[in-house]
Design a protein around this motif. Sequence first.
Motif, PDB file in Angstrom:
ATOM      1  N   SER A  45       0.837  -1.205   0.000  1.00  8.40           N
ATOM      2  CA  SER A  45       0.000   0.000   0.000  1.00  8.40           C
ATOM      3  C   SER A  45       0.870   1.252   0.000  1.00  8.40           C
ATOM      4  CB  SER A  45      -0.932   0.015   1.212  1.00  8.40           C
ATOM      5  OG  SER A  45      -1.903  -0.987   1.127  1.00  8.40           O
ATOM      6  N   GLU A  59      -5.943   2.774   2.522  1.00  8.68           N
ATOM      7  CA  GLU A  59      -6.083   1.650   1.598  1.00  8.68           C
ATOM      8  C   GLU A  59      -5.837   0.324   2.314  1.00  8.68           C
ATOM      9  OE1 GLU A  59      -4.252   1.382  -2.544  1.00  8.68           O
ATOM     10  OE2 GLU A  59      -2.997   0.023  -1.351  1.00  8.68           O
ATOM     11  N   HIS A  60      -4.805   0.296   3.112  1.00  6.58           N
ATOM     12  CA  HIS A  60      -4.455  -0.930   3.833  1.00  6.58           C
ATOM     13  C   HIS A  60      -5.594  -1.364   4.770  1.00  6.58           C
ATOM     14  CE1 HIS A  60      -2.089  -3.861   5.966  1.00  6.58           C
ATOM     15  NE2 HIS A  60      -2.427  -3.270   7.115  1.00  6.58           N
TER      16      HIS A  60
END
Length: 66
Positions: A45, A59-60
């Motif tokens: 990410s 995002e992670h």
Amino acid sequence: MIVSPGKGGNDNLATLPEQAQDIIDQVLSGTDPDGERLRVKLRASISRHPGRPDQALLEHLMNRNN
């Protein structure tokens, strides 16, 4: 609550990207073998969002079950 400096906030408060970077640093400094898969995914990410630790962490976290 996070308040940006210069907008009536305290200059000692960390910005969102700084807070995200602190979290990333803590996760990546882990040595537990059970967490290696998580660290690999977090590094991926980060590579997709260079210079944007807040976006990388978001995002992670959004994709942590994939």
